[in-house]
Design a protein around this motif. Structure first.
Motif, PDB file in Angstrom:
ATOM      1  N   UNK A  39       0.827  -1.200   0.000  1.00  0.00           N
ATOM      2  CA  UNK A  39       0.000   0.000   0.000  1.00  0.00           C
ATOM      3  C   UNK A  39       0.861   1.249   0.000  1.00  0.00           C
ATOM      4  N   UNK A  40       2.022   1.183   0.658  1.00  0.00           N
ATOM      5  CA  UNK A  40       2.935   2.334   0.692  1.00  0.00           C
ATOM      6  C   UNK A  40       3.472   2.613  -0.714  1.00  0.00           C
ATOM      7  N   UNK A  84       2.012   1.871  -3.590  1.00  0.00           N
ATOM      8  CA  UNK A  84       0.923   2.428  -4.402  1.00  0.00           C
ATOM      9  C   UNK A  84       0.654   3.887  -4.051  1.00  0.00           C
ATOM     10  N   UNK A  85       0.765   4.203  -2.774  1.00  0.00           N
ATOM     11  CA  UNK A  85       0.558   5.596  -2.350  1.00  0.00           C
ATOM     12  C   UNK A  85       1.623   6.499  -2.948  1.00  0.00           C
ATOM     13  N   UNK A  86       2.864   6.054  -2.937  1.00  0.00           N
ATOM     14  CA  UNK A  86       3.950   6.835  -3.534  1.00  0.00           C
ATOM     15  C   UNK A  86       3.705   7.085  -5.019  1.00  0.00           C
ATOM     16  N   UNK A  87       3.265   6.035  -5.704  1.00  0.00           N
ATOM     17  CA  UNK A  87       3.019   6.155  -7.141  1.00  0.00           C
ATOM     18  C   UNK A  87       1.914   7.171  -7.413  1.00  0.00           C
ATOM     19  N   UNK A  88       0.790   7.040  -6.712  1.00  0.00           N
ATOM     20  CA  UNK A  88      -0.349   7.924  -6.978  1.00  0.00           C
ATOM     21  C   UNK A  88      -0.069   9.359  -6.553  1.00  0.00           C
ATOM     22  N   UNK A  89       0.716   9.549  -5.499  1.00  0.00           N
ATOM     23  CA  UNK A  89       1.046  10.903  -5.066  1.00  0.00           C
ATOM     24  C   UNK A  89       2.009  11.588  -6.027  1.00  0.00           C
ATOM     25  N   UNK A  90       2.707  10.801  -6.840  1.00  0.00           N
ATOM     26  CA  UNK A  90       3.692  11.370  -7.760  1.00  0.00           C
ATOM     27  C   UNK A  90       3.067  11.927  -9.032  1.00  0.00           C
TER      28      UNK A  90
END
Length: 408
Positions: free
Chosen positions: A333-334, A336-342
């Motif tokens: 989940x971490x 995926x969060x990094x990817x979407x926040x980028x």
């Protein structure tokens, strides 16, 4: 006489869940600017004005505003035909009012445009089913336009009286176009055909229909060859394929201009453009393309590192992305969060997990004496070739605890 040819606007279309309406507004504005800058005399839009039979109201407003701008306050005629994505009735419905403003809609293959004079702009001097002849004040010669909106077997039966099931679309249209050209198209004017069909050069390359597009070609029944175009026609303005194509060579170009935006990831990297055509009576057509710059570029990217993916996403903020992530472990989940926040333009994330299975591995027996947690690890290892990560095990512990509570 200079003509701007464009097609396949697909107004209202989304890329999966992602709206393209703002990009469509920008590229429609760009097309209008090109028409003005190049002092175009006539605009032809060869079908698929909308993406669906019932487009959203924003798409309808954008179409009408764009076509009105393209008329240059009613001085420049605009021809817009229906494609396989369009409802013929919806396209035709505003025609009585629109043609007074210089916009001619052809939703049905047999539509007849009444004779008309727009003061200081142009005259409709002759018309027939699927045919209109215009006279512009600045030219001593007229332009004749044969138009066939998208026509499948059902529409041919309904609008053209086509009843012979054994006859193919190719034969019906060839005869129809030949009759119109023989009656109206001589060498004292310029002669144009516009249609929304799947057309090929006989013996030439088989062109792929766009990914995600409603297919027109069903076997060979709906296939039309370019040798069905009458000899009098100097330029054929096609619609349906989203990539630029010239069907054959010669003095009478047959052109798919392509869509103004990339509408699927199979179109990633394609140059989008409109076509400018210069026509004079009894002379070969000359054409050039103008590249369209607006819209977000589509990219299919593949990474083996989350860090590399994040760096690329930060460097390309204007892209729309189909992202494939290859790794030895499942994405957390971490991650995926990094990817979407980028990035705000990630349309799809495709995770690929490399299975670590030794060559020659045989089926192992299951130790049923283990506790449930170790059994799960063995199952996961046998299915995916690796151990479950800490996040997945924490989730397993939570599910197991909740299950035990319910049993108690």
């Amino acid at each position: 006489m200079r003509i701007l040819h464009t097609a396949d606007w697909h107004l209202g279309k989304k890329l999966d869940f992602f709206s393209r309406l703002e990009e469509q507004r920008e590229v429609m504005d760009e097309i209008c600017q090109i028409a003005d800058r190049e002092e175009v005399d006539l605009v032809v839009v060869s079908g698929d004005l909308y993406d669906t039979f019932n487009p959203p109201i924003e798409a309808t407003e954008l179409l009408y505003k764009t076509l009105k701008r393209l008329t240059n306050n009613g001085k420049r005629p605009v021809i817009a035909i229906a494609g396989n994505h369009d409802s013929p009735d919806r396209v035709d419905s505003p025609d009585p009012l629109a043609r007074e403003c210089g916009i001619f809609f052809f939703g049905q293959p047999n539509l007849v445009t009444k004779q008309l004079t727009v003061e200081g702009a142009f005259d409709v001097i002759r018309s027939d089913e699927g045919f209109v002849e215009l006279k512009l004040p600045k030219y001593y010669y007229p332009i004749r336009i044969l138009s066939t909106a998208f026509a499948n077997e059902m529409r041919l039966k309904q609008f053209l009286g086509f009843e012979d099931k054994a006859a193919q679309l190719q034969e019906v249209l060839k005869e129809r176009w030949r009759n119109l050209a023989t009656q109206y198209c001589d060498s004292f004017g310029v002669n144009l055909l516009t249609t929304h069909l799947y057309m090929l050069k006989r013996g030439g390359e088989v062109l792929e229909e766009p990914e995600g597009e409603k297919p027109i070609r069903l076997g060979y029944a709906d296939l039309v060859y370019s040798d069905s175009i009458p000899a009098q026609i100097q330029y054929t303005a096609l619609g349906h394929l989203h990539r630029f194509h010239e069907i054959g060579q010669g003095d009478a170009p047959v052109i798919y201009p392509g869509s103004p935006l990339a509408y699927s990831f199979s179109e990633a990297g394609q140059k989008k453009q409109v076509v400018l055509v210069d026509l004079e009576p009894n002379k070969p057509a000359q054409y050039s393309t103008v590249t369209l710059e607006k819209g977000r570029q589509l990219h299919r990217k593949r990474f083996q590192s989350i860090d590399d993916a994040v760096v690329w996403l930060h460097e390309n903020p204007h892209a729309l992305v189909e992202l494939t992530l290859e790794s030895d472990e499942f994405l957390s989940a971490i991650d995926l969060k990094r990817i979407h926040e980028a990035h705000d333009g990630i349309i799809h994330i495709i995770p690929i997990v490399n299975r670590k299975q030794e060559p020659g591995c045989t089926v192992q027996s299951v130790n049923l004496d283990q506790d449930m947690k170790d059994l799960f690890k063995d199952f996961f290892r046998s299915k995916y070739g690796q151990d479950p990560n800490d996040e997945l095990m924490a989730l397993f512990d939570e599910v197991a605890a909740n299950t035990l509570e319910k049993e108690d």
